[in-house]
Design a protein around this motif. Sequence first.
Motif, PDB file in Angstrom:
ATOM      1  N   PHE A   2       1.502   9.543  -5.177  1.00 14.81           N
ATOM      2  CA  PHE A   2       1.949  10.844  -4.693  1.00 14.81           C
ATOM      3  C   PHE A   2       2.852  11.511  -5.724  1.00 14.81           C
ATOM      4  CE2 PHE A   2       4.790  13.680  -2.434  1.00 14.81           C
ATOM      5  CZ  PHE A   2       3.939  14.367  -1.589  1.00 14.81           C
ATOM      6  N   CYS A   3       3.814  10.750  -6.239  1.00 12.69           N
ATOM      7  CA  CYS A   3       4.748  11.303  -7.228  1.00 12.69           C
ATOM      8  C   CYS A   3       4.027  11.724  -8.501  1.00 12.69           C
ATOM      9  CB  CYS A   3       5.850  10.298  -7.546  1.00 12.69           C
ATOM     10  SG  CYS A   3       7.018  10.096  -6.185  1.00 12.69           S
ATOM     11  N   LYS A   4       3.078  10.916  -8.958  1.00 12.28           N
ATOM     12  CA  LYS A   4       2.329  11.260 -10.161  1.00 12.28           C
ATOM     13  C   LYS A   4       1.521  12.549  -9.964  1.00 12.28           C
ATOM     14  CE  LYS A   4       1.833   6.664 -12.103  1.00 12.28           C
ATOM     15  NZ  LYS A   4       0.915   5.561 -12.377  1.00 12.28           N
ATOM     16  N   ILE A   5       0.959  12.692  -8.783  1.00 15.58           N
ATOM     17  CA  ILE A   5       0.116  13.851  -8.490  1.00 15.58           C
ATOM     18  C   ILE A   5       0.942  15.103  -8.292  1.00 15.58           C
ATOM     19  CG2 ILE A   5      -1.453  14.864  -6.778  1.00 15.58           C
ATOM     20  CD1 ILE A   5      -2.499  11.968  -6.314  1.00 15.58           C
ATOM     21  N   PHE A   6       2.053  14.994  -7.563  1.00 18.52           N
ATOM     22  CA  PHE A   6       2.782  16.190  -7.146  1.00 18.52           C
ATOM     23  C   PHE A   6       4.102  16.444  -7.859  1.00 18.52           C
ATOM     24  CE2 PHE A   6       0.047  15.178  -3.500  1.00 18.52           C
ATOM     25  CZ  PHE A   6      -0.612  16.381  -3.383  1.00 18.52           C
ATOM     26  N   ALA A  35       0.832  -1.202   0.000  1.00 15.02           N
ATOM     27  CA  ALA A  35       0.000   0.000   0.000  1.00 15.02           C
ATOM     28  C   ALA A  35       0.867   1.252   0.000  1.00 15.02           C
ATOM     29  CB  ALA A  35      -0.931   0.000   1.215  1.00 15.02           C
ATOM     30  N   LEU A  36       1.942   1.247   0.780  1.00 13.86           N
ATOM     31  CA  LEU A  36       2.845   2.400   0.823  1.00 13.86           C
ATOM     32  C   LEU A  36       3.531   2.592  -0.522  1.00 13.86           C
ATOM     33  CD1 LEU A  36       4.217   4.708   2.323  1.00 13.86           C
ATOM     34  CD2 LEU A  36       5.914   3.040   3.147  1.00 13.86           C
ATOM     35  N   LYS A  37       3.964   1.527  -1.132  1.00 14.54           N
ATOM     36  CA  LYS A  37       4.603   1.620  -2.452  1.00 14.54           C
ATOM     37  C   LYS A  37       3.640   2.249  -3.459  1.00 14.54           C
ATOM     38  CE  LYS A  37       6.952  -1.165  -5.939  1.00 14.54           C
ATOM     39  NZ  LYS A  37       6.157  -1.387  -7.111  1.00 14.54           N
ATOM     40  N   ASN A  38       2.397   1.779  -3.461  1.00 18.85           N
ATOM     41  CA  ASN A  38       1.382   2.348  -4.357  1.00 18.85           C
ATOM     42  C   ASN A  38       1.113   3.812  -4.041  1.00 18.85           C
ATOM     43  OD1 ASN A  38       1.059  -0.098  -5.698  1.00 18.85           O
ATOM     44  ND2 ASN A  38      -0.667  -0.725  -4.433  1.00 18.85           N
ATOM     45  N   ALA A  39       1.077   4.142  -2.761  1.00 19.06           N
ATOM     46  CA  ALA A  39       0.824   5.526  -2.355  1.00 19.06           C
ATOM     47  C   ALA A  39       1.955   6.444  -2.799  1.00 19.06           C
ATOM     48  CB  ALA A  39       0.650   5.606  -0.844  1.00 19.06           C
ATOM     49  N   LYS A  40       3.192   5.983  -2.669  1.00 18.87           N
ATOM     50  CA  LYS A  40       4.337   6.786  -3.104  1.00 18.87           C
ATOM     51  C   LYS A  40       4.261   7.046  -4.606  1.00 18.87           C
ATOM     52  CE  LYS A  40       7.777   5.314   0.305  1.00 18.87           C
ATOM     53  NZ  LYS A  40       9.035   4.557   0.455  1.00 18.87           N
ATOM     54  N   GLU A  41       3.901   6.017  -5.375  1.00 17.07           N
ATOM     55  CA  GLU A  41       3.774   6.184  -6.820  1.00 17.07           C
ATOM     56  C   GLU A  41       2.684   7.186  -7.158  1.00 17.07           C
ATOM     57  OE1 GLU A  41       3.198   2.185  -8.257  1.00 17.07           O
ATOM     58  OE2 GLU A  41       5.298   1.647  -7.852  1.00 17.07           O
TER      59      GLU A  41
END
Length: 98
Positions: free
Chosen positions: A90-94, A82-88
């Motif tokens: 996050f990076c795409k969004i920001f 879940a954290l790995k997906n969230a980091k991805e």
Amino acid sequence: MFMKDNCCNMKGFLSFLLLFLLSKKPMNGQELSDELEKRKGDRPSPGTIYPALKSLREMKWIEEKKEGKNITYTLTDEGKKALKNAKERFCKIFVDVL
């Protein structure tokens, strides 16, 4: 998908931050609050942090180990995913923000 609709609800990124901090090392609620205070500049109340931890536990992203009155939280394998997906996400969004 990383977060369910209400998971990341501390006016932003509490669940993400909790998962991130727990990816570094197991911590108890006090240690998590201390780290969040260092990063955010203000300390989350127990009424904010513990419901978020409960939600993460219910999603099976973290688990707790009780030693007397102390509870230490650790990331599960599902939490790491879940954290790995969230980091991805996050990076795409920001990515363009910086």
